[in-house]
Scaffold this motif. Structure first.
Motif, PDB file in Angstrom:
ATOM      1  N   VAL A   1       0.831  -1.207   0.000  1.00 33.84           N
ATOM      2  CA  VAL A   1       0.000   0.000   0.000  1.00 33.84           C
ATOM      3  C   VAL A   1       0.863   1.255   0.000  1.00 33.84           C
ATOM      4  O   VAL A   1       0.401   2.349  -0.333  1.00 33.84           O
ATOM      5  CB  VAL A   1      -0.958   0.016   1.213  1.00 33.84           C
ATOM      6  N   PHE A   2       2.131   1.096   0.401  1.00 33.78           N
ATOM      7  CA  PHE A   2       3.071   2.216   0.383  1.00 33.78           C
ATOM      8  C   PHE A   2       3.933   2.199  -0.876  1.00 33.78           C
ATOM      9  O   PHE A   2       4.920   2.926  -0.975  1.00 33.78           O
ATOM     10  CB  PHE A   2       3.974   2.170   1.619  1.00 33.78           C
ATOM     11  N   GLY A   3       3.575   1.338  -1.838  1.00 26.25           N
ATOM     12  CA  GLY A   3       4.311   1.274  -3.091  1.00 26.25           C
ATOM     13  C   GLY A   3       5.536   0.387  -3.064  1.00 26.25           C
ATOM     14  O   GLY A   3       6.355   0.433  -3.993  1.00 26.25           O
ATOM     15  N   VAL A   4       5.692  -0.430  -2.022  1.00 21.66           N
ATOM     16  CA  VAL A   4       6.854  -1.323  -1.921  1.00 21.66           C
ATOM     17  C   VAL A   4       6.608  -2.564  -2.768  1.00 21.66           C
ATOM     18  O   VAL A   4       5.566  -3.217  -2.652  1.00 21.66           O
ATOM     19  CB  VAL A   4       7.121  -1.719  -0.453  1.00 21.66           C
ATOM     20  N   SER A   5       7.560  -2.902  -3.626  1.00 26.92           N
ATOM     21  CA  SER A   5       7.431  -4.071  -4.491  1.00 26.92           C
ATOM     22  C   SER A   5       7.716  -5.349  -3.712  1.00 26.92           C
ATOM     23  O   SER A   5       8.304  -5.315  -2.619  1.00 26.92           O
ATOM     24  CB  SER A   5       8.413  -3.971  -5.662  1.00 26.92           C
ATOM     25  N   LEU A   6       7.318  -6.479  -4.286  1.00 28.39           N
ATOM     26  CA  LEU A   6       7.623  -7.763  -3.665  1.00 28.39           C
ATOM     27  C   LEU A   6       9.131  -7.947  -3.545  1.00 28.39           C
ATOM     28  O   LEU A   6       9.631  -8.440  -2.526  1.00 28.39           O
ATOM     29  CB  LEU A   6       7.015  -8.909  -4.490  1.00 28.39           C
ATOM     30  N   TYR A   7       9.855  -7.556  -4.583  1.00 30.71           N
ATOM     31  CA  TYR A   7      11.314  -7.693  -4.577  1.00 30.71           C
ATOM     32  C   TYR A   7      11.922  -6.948  -3.390  1.00 30.71           C
ATOM     33  O   TYR A   7      12.765  -7.491  -2.657  1.00 30.71           O
ATOM     34  CB  TYR A   7      11.881  -7.152  -5.892  1.00 30.71           C
TER      35      TYR A   7
END
Length: 765
Positions: free
Chosen positions: A90-96
């Motif tokens: 939700v904060f724009g953090v990718s899975l990677y």
């Protein structure tokens, strides 16, 4: 602010958290993940999230058979980064990136919980410095830092939670009375939950049981009879934890000693039978270690009524310890193989399972290694207390583990940090009791200087780390993913197998552990027929393989059926100068090459000057074979002008498949990808099976359709085989998978007569 105010939790805890966080975020500066294993973990997480299910049978690993996840680690190892991602996306953090920072989260939490536990066991100053030394310990940073994901980070975290529970129970005796025993549910649940996250979580049970035993020892020596009840409660809490771990194993997967993994072999050695408990260690723990621990506590309770002298009590304890070890190892002689993982790793030349050298210890702990013995200043009769004995339960098993394998340097980091931190404060307080301002100033200086020095070494080691993966691997294996079939099998050295799974999404023959077959193949002891029988479609050879050539030879020598007698000689040399001539040098080897119509090449071997028999030069993707002005030895030289290195080798090394494929491949191999000297991919031409899915049909296409038989095996996702049949396919160029074939995962074998010429695996859905 006064010095004492700095150690108050409201100041100390944020400082510890910040230091722990900053040091562990340093590797985040790298684009690529550190190590090899994390690439496998991330590949499975990505595939599972894409499928919407934590499926078991992964077909892009363990070629050509596939790999069952429940035979690797419990599911929590992969679920945790996935849930971290779901929270942070939700904060724009990718899975990677969520995957990369997950280790940091639990590394920081470990330091925090350890600090909170030590606040209850010791004073604020000792709690701060012990936790600070863990925060700056490279031994702990290494497996709790960004970009390096491993399971032992979770085990140490859960132990810090368990220790907090024990510390609360002991320290709140006066406030809670007998209600404090409910707090022993904390180590019970912590040890149980630890089983979800790492296949080798068992040390948490060893630590807690040892904590209980040493707590009883302290109660006996210090005549604190009430603490014997704490020791009993802690032992019993591990029973609840063991049954909890056993129950969770049925849902999330058992540890490495589970009945469906290596546990069967270990149980046979220990003459045990599985019943309700389906894990060999948990069975030993509940059936033998816990009763021995309880018997010991009850025995010293009885002896305490008759023996009052401290020295006499200490002598009795030494005798009981010797007797206990003798009884344990006499009853379970196979426990002598504990240091080799019951023989699991003794056959494989893996660095992690080698005894720790002084160099390993220094890199992990720096000056903490020499500060740790100061902890035993606590055992002055006027200062020692129950907390000191409790901590011995962590210290002694950790020291044994550190000595045994380098892998355990991380797990032992907590013990070394506790000893160093508490020991430094003890030294400071000892100096403070002496008269003189200068002595006091020296003590304060030590409190500041020693952690700074230790932290400096840790920063240096952390900053020096470099990923093994790079743009060469990413580009080569991405190309392979885009230009090969989903069911294709890849052969590469085992270190890079996880890269193949992640970047190419193809199944490698070797990954995660040494493979003698691949080593023998690279050395030309096994030929393309062996590779075809395993379904190999592509072979990867690289510059990095030559850097590991010694390991390849050593691995091949481990095969019991092959007597490797060749004296292989190969060395990679960097270009050090190109003024007037090309100069390559490493150690005592120096090569001077002058280009011309006929190249003049001189090799200086520590004063001995020779010339090679043949020279190969690669430039802009083209390999040339220039003539030489002189030649007087059966040695060979390969020079890469694009990446500025040379490989010098003797005849035995030159005649290996690895060198042949890299320099001058020929039939049945076809060079299909090259980045001009770092990584090359070759296609093995053979009767190949290509799987395609058309609507709801699965079609197996035969390239070079000379096969006569096709074997089909069907498996459920849990690994149960539900179908097996051979079909006549002589003269056919394609074959539609029949409706009668059951199973989610399909293995196939393509044969010419009785000779297997291709294999593979794929999922139907």
């Amino acid at each position: 602010m006064k010095l004492e105010e700095a150690f108050k939790p409201k100041v100390a805890l944020p400082v510890l958290t910040a230091i722990t966080l900053i040091l562990r975020l340093i590797p985040l500066r790298h684009k690529y993940i550190l190590g090899y294993d994390p690439y496998f973990h991330l590949a499975y997480i990505e595939e599972a999230l894409k499928a919407g299910d934590w499926f078991n049978f992964l077909t892009i690993a363990g070629g050509p058979w596939g790999r069952q996840i429940n035979n690797a680690h419990p599911l929590g190892l992969w679920m945790t980064p996935a849930y971290v991602y779901k929270v942070l996306k939700v904060f724009g953090v990718s899975l990677y990136n969520a995957f990369r920072i997950t280790p940091v989260i639990f590394g920081v939490l470990t330091v925090v919980f350890l600090y909170l536990a030590l606040l209850k066991l010791y004073d604020e100053k000792k709690a701060f410095f012990a936790s600070l030394f863990l925060a700056i310990s490279f031994g702990h940073v290494f497996r709790s830092m960004a970009n390096y994901y491993r399971g032992d980070n979770y085990m140490l975290f859960w132990y810090s939670v368990a220790l907090l529970g024990v510390a609360l129970a002991i320290s709140m005796k006066d406030k809670l009375g007998n209600l404090r025993f409910a707090l022993y549910l904390v180590p019970a649940f912590a040890s149980g939950f630890a089983s979800i996250f790492w296949q080798a979580y068992y040390p948490i049970f060893i630590f807690l049981l040892a904590n209980a035993v040493f707590l009883a020892v302290g109660a006996f020596i210090l005549d604190k009879k009430e603490n014997l009840l704490d020791a009993l409660a802690l032992v019993l809490s591990t029973v609840l934890g063991a049954f909890m771990a056993n129950s969770l194993g049925g849902k999330f997967g058992y540890g490495m000693l589970g009945y469906d993994q290596l546990g069967k072999r270990v149980a046979e050695k220990l003459m045990l039978e599985f019943g309700t408990i389906k894990d060999a260690y948990l069975l030993v723990h509940v059936k033998y270690l816990v009763p021995l621990g309880l018997a010991f506590i009850i025995l010293i309770f009885i002896l305490g009524k008759f023996i009052k002298d401290r020295k006499a009590r200490a002598g009795v304890l030494i005798g009981l310890a010797v007797l206990g070890v003798f009884v344990l190892f006499h009853r379970f002689e196979a426990l002598k193989e504990l240091s080799t993982g019951f023989g699991i790793f003794i056959e494989a030349p893996i660095q992690e399972t080698q005894p720790s050298s002084f160099s390993d210890l220094w890199k992990a702990f720096s000056i903490s290694l020499f500060l740790a013995p100061l902890f035993f200043l606590r055992f002055d009769p006027n200062r020692v207390n129950m907390s000191d004995f409790l901590i011995l339960g962590l210290i002694f098993p950790s020291i044994y583990m550190i000595k045994t394998w380098t892998r355990f340097l991380f797990i032992g980091s907590a013990a070394i940090a506790l000893m160093a931190g508490i020991g430094v404060v003890e030294l400071y307080e000892t100096l403070n009791r002496l008269d003189g301002r200068k002595v006091s100033a020296v003590g304060i200086g030590l409190l500041v200087l020693l952690p700074m020095v230790n932290g400096g070494f840790s920063i240096k080691e952390t900053y020096s780390l470099r990923p093994y993966a790079n743009e060469h691997w990413e580009e080569a294996l991405t190309w392979l993913r885009e230009n090969s079939n989903q069911n294709d099998v890849v052969l590469t050295w085992w270190d890079y197998g996880h890269f193949v799974t992640y970047y190419a999404r193809r199944s490698p023959i070797a990954q995660g552990s040494p493979n003698t077959g691949v080593a023998l193949y690279y050395l030309d002891k096994l030929d393309e027929n062996w590779a075809m029988s395993l379904g190999v479609d592509y072979v990867v050879v690289s510059y990095y393989d030559f850097l590991k050539f010694g390991a390849i030879v050593d691995t091949a020598k481990m095969h019991p059926k092959y007597n490797i007698t060749e004296k292989y000689g190969l060395i990679v040399l960097p270009l050090t100068s190109k003024i007037g001539a090309l100069v390559f040098q490493r150690g005592d080897y120096k090569i001077i090459a002058k280009p011309g119509e006929r190249w003049n090449v001189i090799v200086n071997l520590n004063g001995q000057v020779i010339s090679p028999k043949e020279l190969y030069v690669e430039y802009q993707g083209r390999v040339m074979k220039p003539g030489l002005s002189a030649s007087n030895t059966n040695t060979y030289l390969y020079i890469n002008l694009d990446y500025k290195y040379a490989i010098f080798m003797n005849e035995e090394a030159f005649n290996t498949t690895l060198v042949r494929l890299f320099i001058n491949a020929n039939e049945p191999y076809e060079l299909v990808y090259s980045d001009r000297g770092m990584i090359k991919i070759l296609r093995l031409k053979h009767p190949n099976v290509r799987v395609e899915k058309e609507n709801e049909k699965v079609i197996l296409h035969f390239e070079n359709a000379t096969g006569t038989g096709l074997g089909i095996w069907g498996f459920l996702d849990n690994g149960t085989k539900v179908f097996e049949k051979w079909y006549e396919v002589k003269g056919k160029e394609e074959f539609e998978l029949p409706e009668e074939v059951n199973g989610t995962v399909i293995r196939y074998a393509y044969a010419v007569g009785k000779k297997i010429v291709d294999r593979g695996i794929f999922r139907r859905d």
